[in-house]
Design a protein around this motif. Sequence first.
Motif, short mmCIF file in Angstrom:
data_model
loop_
_atom_site.label_atom_id
_atom_site.label_comp_id
_atom_site.label_asym_id
_atom_site.label_seq_id
_atom_site.Cartn_x
_atom_site.Cartn_y
_atom_site.Cartn_z
N HIS A 198 -8.67 10.21 0.10
CA HIS A 198 -9.93 9.66 -0.39
C HIS A 198 -9.94 8.14 -0.25
O HIS A 198 -10.93 7.56 0.22
N ASP A 247 -15.03 13.59 -4.24
CA ASP A 247 -14.95 12.77 -3.04
C ASP A 247 -16.24 12.86 -2.24
O ASP A 247 -16.85 11.85 -1.89
N GLU A 248 -16.65 14.07 -1.96
CA GLU A 248 -17.85 14.27 -1.16
C GLU A 248 -19.09 13.70 -1.84
O GLU A 248 -19.86 12.96 -1.23
N PHE A 261 -4.32 14.25 -1.30
CA PHE A 261 -5.78 14.21 -1.19
C PHE A 261 -6.33 12.92 -1.79
O PHE A 261 -7.28 12.34 -1.25
N LYS A 284 -12.20 17.37 -4.31
CA LYS A 284 -12.96 17.41 -3.05
C LYS A 284 -14.45 17.25 -3.32
O LYS A 284 -15.15 16.54 -2.60
#
Length: 184
Positions: free
Chosen positions: A124, A60-61, A120, A57
Motif C-alpha cells: 500500500h 487500500d482500494e 500488503f 485491501k
Amino acid sequence: MKVKPKERLINTALELFCQRGFHATGIDTILSQSKVAKTTMYRHFRSKDELILAALKKRDEDFRIWLSQTIQAAEVPPADSLLLVFDLHKKWADQVDFNGCAFVKAAAEFPLANSPIHAFCAQHKTLMTQYLQTLTESTKTKDPVSVAEQLMILLDGATVIAQVTGQSSAFEQAKQAAKQLITR
C-alpha cells in the motif's frame, strides 16, 4: 440495496480493526456486529488473517480511488495537486471517526516482513508513493522519485502526529515542507 454478508463482514471488520486494533478485535465481536453467522464467515475466509487482508485491501482500494478521483476532479495545476494531497489528508484526519493509518497500525501489529498482512501494508505504501511520483513527474521536478518518497514521509508523519495528538494541523506543517520540496 441489501449488503451481502461478505461485504458486511469486511466493512464491520475494517471499522472495528481501525477503532480497536487488529489483535484486540475478536471474531465473535465482528460476527455479532455484522450479524453474520460464523459458518458464513468461514465460507468466505479461512482465518482471521484472511479477513484482515480483505479489510485492508478494501481500505487500500477505497482510499486510493477517493484520493485520485478527488484530485482529478479538482482540475488544479500539477504542483497544486501535490499540495491538495495534504489538504485531503487533513480533511480525512478531521473526521470524527479518524483513527490513523490502518496500514501503519497493521504493520505494527504484524511486524514480521514475511507476514502477508505486513507485506500488503508495505505494498500500500509503495502504491501511494508511486501515485505521488506520478503527480510529481507532471511538475517537471528533477528527481520525482526522491521527491515522492519525501512527500510520502511527510504524509505518514503528519498522519501519525494527527492520530497521536488529535491535531490535524500537522498536515498544514507537512504541506509547507512539501511546498519547499516541490519548488526547489
